[in-house]
Design a protein around this motif. Structure first.
Motif, PDB file in Angstrom:
ATOM      1  N   GLY A  21     -15.094   6.868  62.008  1.00  0.00           N
ATOM      2  CA  GLY A  21     -13.898   7.146  62.796  1.00  0.00           C
ATOM      3  C   GLY A  21     -12.651   7.213  61.930  1.00  0.00           C
ATOM      4  O   GLY A  21     -11.814   8.110  62.084  1.00  0.00           O
ATOM      5  N   TYR A  22     -12.517   6.275  61.003  1.00  0.00           N
ATOM      6  CA  TYR A  22     -11.378   6.260  60.083  1.00  0.00           C
ATOM      7  C   TYR A  22     -11.409   7.518  59.211  1.00  0.00           C
ATOM      8  O   TYR A  22     -10.395   8.192  59.042  1.00  0.00           O
ATOM      9  CB  TYR A  22     -11.426   4.991  59.227  1.00  0.00           C
ATOM     10  N   HIS A  23     -12.596   7.839  58.693  1.00  0.00           N
ATOM     11  CA  HIS A  23     -12.752   9.021  57.845  1.00  0.00           C
ATOM     12  C   HIS A  23     -12.407  10.291  58.620  1.00  0.00           C
ATOM     13  O   HIS A  23     -11.699  11.173  58.108  1.00  0.00           O
ATOM     14  CB  HIS A  23     -14.187   9.096  57.314  1.00  0.00           C
ATOM     15  N   ASN A  24     -12.884  10.411  59.860  1.00  0.00           N
ATOM     16  CA  ASN A  24     -12.605  11.597  60.675  1.00  0.00           C
ATOM     17  C   ASN A  24     -11.110  11.764  60.939  1.00  0.00           C
ATOM     18  O   ASN A  24     -10.590  12.886  60.902  1.00  0.00           O
ATOM     19  CB  ASN A  24     -13.369  11.543  61.990  1.00  0.00           C
ATOM     20  N   LEU A  25     -10.419  10.661  61.219  1.00  0.00           N
ATOM     21  CA  LEU A  25      -8.977  10.749  61.462  1.00  0.00           C
ATOM     22  C   LEU A  25      -8.216  11.159  60.207  1.00  0.00           C
ATOM     23  O   LEU A  25      -7.308  11.991  60.271  1.00  0.00           O
ATOM     24  CB  LEU A  25      -8.439   9.413  61.982  1.00  0.00           C
ATOM     25  N   THR A  26      -8.556  10.572  59.068  1.00  0.00           N
ATOM     26  CA  THR A  26      -7.848  10.932  57.834  1.00  0.00           C
ATOM     27  C   THR A  26      -8.153  12.377  57.429  1.00  0.00           C
ATOM     28  O   THR A  26      -7.276  13.078  56.928  1.00  0.00           O
ATOM     29  CB  THR A  26      -8.168   9.957  56.686  1.00  0.00           C
ATOM     30  N   THR A  27      -9.384  12.836  57.679  1.00  0.00           N
ATOM     31  CA  THR A  27      -9.733  14.226  57.392  1.00  0.00           C
ATOM     32  C   THR A  27      -8.929  15.162  58.295  1.00  0.00           C
ATOM     33  O   THR A  27      -8.387  16.177  57.836  1.00  0.00           O
ATOM     34  CB  THR A  27     -11.246  14.461  57.589  1.00  0.00           C
ATOM     35  N   ARG A  28      -8.852  14.833  59.589  1.00  0.00           N
ATOM     36  CA  ARG A  28      -8.068  15.634  60.535  1.00  0.00           C
ATOM     37  C   ARG A  28      -6.606  15.664  60.117  1.00  0.00           C
ATOM     38  O   ARG A  28      -5.950  16.709  60.183  1.00  0.00           O
ATOM     39  CB  ARG A  28      -8.212  15.058  61.944  1.00  0.00           C
ATOM     40  N   GLN A  29      -6.082  14.541  59.663  1.00  0.00           N
ATOM     41  CA  GLN A  29      -4.696  14.459  59.231  1.00  0.00           C
ATOM     42  C   GLN A  29      -4.450  15.383  58.018  1.00  0.00           C
ATOM     43  O   GLN A  29      -3.455  16.113  57.984  1.00  0.00           O
ATOM     44  CB  GLN A  29      -4.356  13.010  58.884  1.00  0.00           C
ATOM     45  N   ARG A  30      -5.362  15.366  57.042  1.00  0.00           N
ATOM     46  CA  ARG A  30      -5.217  16.239  55.871  1.00  0.00           C
ATOM     47  C   ARG A  30      -5.259  17.720  56.279  1.00  0.00           C
ATOM     48  O   ARG A  30      -4.475  18.527  55.776  1.00  0.00           O
ATOM     49  CB  ARG A  30      -6.292  15.941  54.830  1.00  0.00           C
ATOM     50  N   ARG A  31      -6.181  18.070  57.193  1.00  0.00           N
ATOM     51  CA  ARG A  31      -6.254  19.460  57.672  1.00  0.00           C
ATOM     52  C   ARG A  31      -4.956  19.880  58.361  1.00  0.00           C
ATOM     53  O   ARG A  31      -4.468  20.998  58.178  1.00  0.00           O
ATOM     54  CB  ARG A  31      -7.412  19.631  58.651  1.00  0.00           C
ATOM     55  N   LEU A  32      -4.421  18.980  59.176  1.00  0.00           N
ATOM     56  CA  LEU A  32      -3.168  19.288  59.865  1.00  0.00           C
ATOM     57  C   LEU A  32      -2.017  19.473  58.880  1.00  0.00           C
ATOM     58  O   LEU A  32      -1.169  20.346  59.079  1.00  0.00           O
ATOM     59  CB  LEU A  32      -2.824  18.171  60.860  1.00  0.00           C
ATOM     60  N   LEU A  33      -1.990  18.678  57.834  1.00  0.00           N
ATOM     61  CA  LEU A  33      -0.926  18.822  56.830  1.00  0.00           C
ATOM     62  C   LEU A  33      -1.029  20.175  56.119  1.00  0.00           C
ATOM     63  O   LEU A  33      -0.007  20.815  55.844  1.00  0.00           O
ATOM     64  CB  LEU A  33      -0.972  17.666  55.837  1.00  0.00           C
ATOM     65  N   ARG A  34      -2.262  20.625  55.841  1.00  0.00           N
ATOM     66  CA  ARG A  34      -2.438  21.955  55.230  1.00  0.00           C
ATOM     67  C   ARG A  34      -2.021  23.052  56.216  1.00  0.00           C
ATOM     68  O   ARG A  34      -1.335  24.012  55.835  1.00  0.00           O
ATOM     69  CB  ARG A  34      -3.881  22.156  54.787  1.00  0.00           C
ATOM     70  N   THR A  35      -2.402  22.901  57.482  1.00  0.00           N
ATOM     71  CA  THR A  35      -2.032  23.874  58.502  1.00  0.00           C
ATOM     72  C   THR A  35      -0.523  23.907  58.685  1.00  0.00           C
ATOM     73  O   THR A  35       0.076  24.973  58.853  1.00  0.00           O
ATOM     74  CB  THR A  35      -2.718  23.541  59.847  1.00  0.00           C
ATOM     75  N   ARG A  36       0.104  22.743  58.597  1.00  0.00           N
ATOM     76  CA  ARG A  36       1.554  22.659  58.729  1.00  0.00           C
ATOM     77  C   ARG A  36       2.245  23.438  57.617  1.00  0.00           C
ATOM     78  O   ARG A  36       3.205  24.177  57.854  1.00  0.00           O
ATOM     79  CB  ARG A  36       1.993  21.194  58.708  1.00  0.00           C
ATOM     80  N   ALA A  37       1.749  23.292  56.386  1.00  0.00           N
ATOM     81  CA  ALA A  37       2.339  24.010  55.249  1.00  0.00           C
ATOM     82  C   ALA A  37       2.216  25.524  55.452  1.00  0.00           C
ATOM     83  O   ALA A  37       3.173  26.277  55.193  1.00  0.00           O
ATOM     84  CB  ALA A  37       1.661  23.587  53.952  1.00  0.00           C
ATOM     85  N   LYS A  38       1.063  25.983  55.936  1.00  0.00           N
ATOM     86  CA  LYS A  38       0.867  27.419  56.195  1.00  0.00           C
ATOM     87  C   LYS A  38       1.790  27.900  57.309  1.00  0.00           C
ATOM     88  O   LYS A  38       2.352  28.991  57.239  1.00  0.00           O
ATOM     89  CB  LYS A  38      -0.590  27.693  56.569  1.00  0.00           C
ATOM     90  N   THR A  39       1.942  27.079  58.345  1.00  0.00           N
ATOM     91  CA  THR A  39       2.792  27.450  59.474  1.00  0.00           C
ATOM     92  C   THR A  39       4.252  27.515  59.042  1.00  0.00           C
ATOM     93  O   THR A  39       4.988  28.413  59.468  1.00  0.00           O
ATOM     94  CB  THR A  39       2.602  26.453  60.641  1.00  0.00           C
ATOM     95  N   LEU A  40       4.672  26.593  58.183  1.00  0.00           N
ATOM     96  CA  LEU A  40       6.046  26.632  57.663  1.00  0.00           C
ATOM     97  C   LEU A  40       6.284  27.902  56.844  1.00  0.00           C
ATOM     98  O   LEU A  40       7.341  28.542  56.953  1.00  0.00           O
ATOM     99  CB  LEU A  40       6.331  25.404  56.802  1.00  0.00           C
ATOM    100  N   ALA A  41       5.295  28.270  56.029  1.00  0.00           N
ATOM    101  CA  ALA A  41       5.421  29.490  55.228  1.00  0.00           C
ATOM    102  C   ALA A  41       5.523  30.713  56.140  1.00  0.00           C
ATOM    103  O   ALA A  41       6.325  31.627  55.883  1.00  0.00           O
ATOM    104  CB  ALA A  41       4.232  29.618  54.281  1.00  0.00           C
ATOM    105  N   GLU A  42       4.716  30.726  57.202  1.00  0.00           N
ATOM    106  CA  GLU A  42       4.766  31.831  58.159  1.00  0.00           C
ATOM    107  C   GLU A  42       6.129  31.893  58.843  1.00  0.00           C
ATOM    108  O   GLU A  42       6.696  32.972  59.043  1.00  0.00           O
ATOM    109  CB  GLU A  42       3.660  31.647  59.201  1.00  0.00           C
TER     110      GLU A  42
END
Length: 160
Positions: A21-42
């Motif tokens: 559960g901890y691993h899944n949340l931290t993985t989801r958080q990292r994915r969201l941070l990458r998606t956030r960077a792409k969305t900011l660039a867009e």
């Protein structure tokens, strides 16, 4: 997975998370941070385009807000989360894999907090009727759960 609306005023309870559960949340958080960077660039690209549609910019901003809300939600959970402690007395606790027997059938479940629950994968919330019946019980104890088919009696045959 759809993004959830985040209620900034909601009180976040403390959770005991399993390793997964901890691993899944931290993985989801990292994915969201990458998606956030792409969305900011867009968003920067849309702002620089003179001919861009204002609706595109508004939709991208809304997507960025949802991403930020989910990141904040995960941050809150992780700040209030602890890893599942091992039960010192051998009873079923959060994070324990419990094997039950009912009418000759074996059922293996992992007891988790509601945030990690996935009944189809055998991850049973301690807030569910089955989870409430099993939590705190020991090896060879019997538990009864009221189901749609009536009362079901289970025997705990293993706790890991």
């Amino acid at each position: 997975m759809p993004l959830k609306e985040y209620n900034h005023e909601a009180t976040i309870p403390s959770y005991s998370l399993t390793h997964d559960g901890y691993h899944n949340l931290t993985t989801r958080q990292r994915r969201l941070l990458r998606t956030r960077a792409k969305t900011l660039a867009e968003m920067r690209h849309l702002r620089e385009e003179q001919a861009s549609d204002p609706l595109d910019l508004a939709l991208t901003l809304k997507q960025l807000q949802r991403i930020d809300d989910e990141i904040a939600y995960i941050d809150q959970i992780l700040q209030h989360a602890s890893r599942c402690p091992q039960s010192a007395d051998g009873t079923a606790c959060v994070g324990a894999e419990v094997t039950l027997r009912c009418r000759g059938q074996r059922l293996v479940i992992l007891l988790v907090e509601s945030i990690e629950a996935d009944p189809f994968a055998g991850r049973i919330s301690i807030q569910s009727p089955l989870g409430q019946a099993v939590i705190g019980k020991g090896l060879h104890e019997r538990v009864e759960i009221h189901t749609a088919k009536g009362m079901q009696a289970y025997k705990i045959v293993a706790i890991k």
